[in-house]
Design an enzyme around this catalytic site. Structure first.
Site, PDB file in Angstrom:
ATOM      1  N   LYS A 120      37.556  42.746  32.690  1.00  0.00           N
ATOM      2  CA  LYS A 120      37.501  43.630  33.857  1.00  0.00           C
ATOM      3  C   LYS A 120      37.350  45.089  33.439  1.00  0.00           C
ATOM      4  CE  LYS A 120      39.654  40.726  37.349  1.00  0.00           C
ATOM      5  NZ  LYS A 120      40.742  40.562  38.330  1.00  0.00           N
ATOM      6  N   LYS A 202      30.484  28.937  35.630  1.00  0.00           N
ATOM      7  CA  LYS A 202      31.357  28.612  36.750  1.00  0.00           C
ATOM      8  C   LYS A 202      30.792  29.176  38.060  1.00  0.00           C
ATOM      9  CE  LYS A 202      35.943  29.730  38.107  1.00  0.00           C
ATOM     10  NZ  LYS A 202      37.160  30.470  37.848  1.00  0.00           N
ATOM     11  N   LYS A 205      31.783  33.766  43.382  1.00  0.00           N
ATOM     12  CA  LYS A 205      31.350  34.507  44.571  1.00  0.00           C
ATOM     13  C   LYS A 205      30.735  35.840  44.198  1.00  0.00           C
ATOM     14  CE  LYS A 205      36.143  35.277  44.500  1.00  0.00           C
ATOM     15  NZ  LYS A 205      37.316  34.515  44.900  1.00  0.00           N
TER      16      LYS A 205
END
Ligand code: TRP
Length: 336
Positions: A120, A202, A205
């Protein structure tokens, strides 16, 4: 007496999900559906983790909407506020309070090693804030406040869960038994849903290609269209085999939503093309998600009911978590 375990005590489950707006088929099969299935066997606490979400910058108006719709979607997926404690993290002040304390029992080096923090930080280089760094100690607080035995999470959260156990073990060894050590509960094969456009990745969204994921709230036509476009291979054989990532993913999705085994699926589509198979998967998924879409619409039309549910949930969560926090205060020497 220092026993935390009364014999009649049901084991406790805690899990949380971020209010990110879109929730995918992967979130449903890998998390929310499992939560619903586990809720009777366990004393269950399920939480929308809005405090975790602000470690990334949020637009206030969109955020407010996403928190409410995330909560409504949780109920729509079958998590029943009568049988589970369902709440919003920021409504229960003990989470922030214990998180601060646990920060003082968590090492800088430990948090620096968290791969989610590194990922992140790379994705948001202009906002590597202290909250992002301390994200795992807030997650530890969430879990330890309820003396959770079991924590259903995706494998990407395994490192955070192990850190939670380390923090709890450290605290317990200094102050005596205070926290239950939680175990992770990871979705079985079949619950890990891959991208429809790149089946080695994976389903996410945040994929820039909206055809890569199915949102729980996508309408029937959209779902069918996305499956029709799913990337497969050039073999035209519906069989589960290594190297056939796209077909394997579609078979595992079809298997979860229909209850059919891989063998049965292979037989069903023997001699048929991928077009037929993709259409069948799309239709089955759309049908499987239909009641969720309908429940969601109903809940979103009844804000008063949602409000009542999350208020009650927060009240119960506060009562239970305050017991742990009081115990912690006492152990570390805070004056009452
Ligand atoms: N970090 C988790 C995720 O991104 C969400 C979360 C926050 C959580 N607190 C939790 C999950 C406690 C399980 C238990 O998926």
């Amino acid at each position: 007496m220092e026993t935390t375990q009364k014999p009649e005590r049901k084991p406790v489950i805690f899990s949380g999900i971020q209010p990110t707006g879109i929730m995918t088929l992967g979130n449903y099969l890998g998390a929310l559906k499992q939560w619903a299935m586990l809720q009777d066997e366990y004393d269950s606490y399920y939480c929308i983790v809005d405090m975790h979400a602000i470690t990334i910058r949020q637009d206030p108006a969109a955020f407010r909407k996403n928190i409410l719709s995330g909560y409504a979607l949780m109920l729509a997926c079958g998590i029943d506020p009568q049988r589970s404690t369902t709440f919003i993290q920021s409504h229960v002040k003990t989470h922030a309070e214990l998180a601060w304390i646990l920060n003082c029992y968590t090492q800088f080096g430990e948090l620096s090693r968290m791969t989610q923090f590194k990922d992140k930080s790379q994705k948001h280089p202009d906002n590597i804030n202290v909250g992002l760094f301390a994200y795992p100690s807030l997650m530890a607080a969430d879990i330890l406040l309820y003396q959770a035995d079991l924590v259903p999470v995706g494998v990407d959260q395994k490192q955070h869960l192990e850190l939670t156990r380390d923090i709890a073990t450290r605290f317990n060894s200094v102050y005596g038994n205070t926290f239950t050590l939680p175990d992770g509960y990871y979705p079985k094969a079949g619950a890990k849903i891959m991208s429809l456009q790149d089946p080695t990745k994976k389903m996410s969204k945040s994929d820039e290609n909206v055809n890569a994921f199915v949102a729980i709230l996508d309408d029937q036509d959209t779902i069918i269209r996305k499956f029709k476009r799913a990337v497969t291979d050039s073999e035209a054989q519906v069989v589960y085999r290594e190297g056939k990532d796209g077909i394997n993913n579609l078979m595992s999705i079809y298997s979860v939503v229909t209850g059919k085994t891989y063998e049965e699926i292979e037989k069903e589509f023997d001699g048929k093309g991928y077009g037929d198979f993709k259409l069948a998967v799309g239709e089955a998924v759309a049908e499987h998600l239909r009641p969720i879409r309908e429940n969601y619409a109903r809940y979103m039309n009844d804000k008063a009911y949602l409000e009542e549910c999350y208020h009650k949930g927060a009240e119960k969560a506060l009562k239970v978590s305050q017991r742990t926090l009081d115990k912690v205060h006492k152990k570390i020497g805070f004056i009452r």
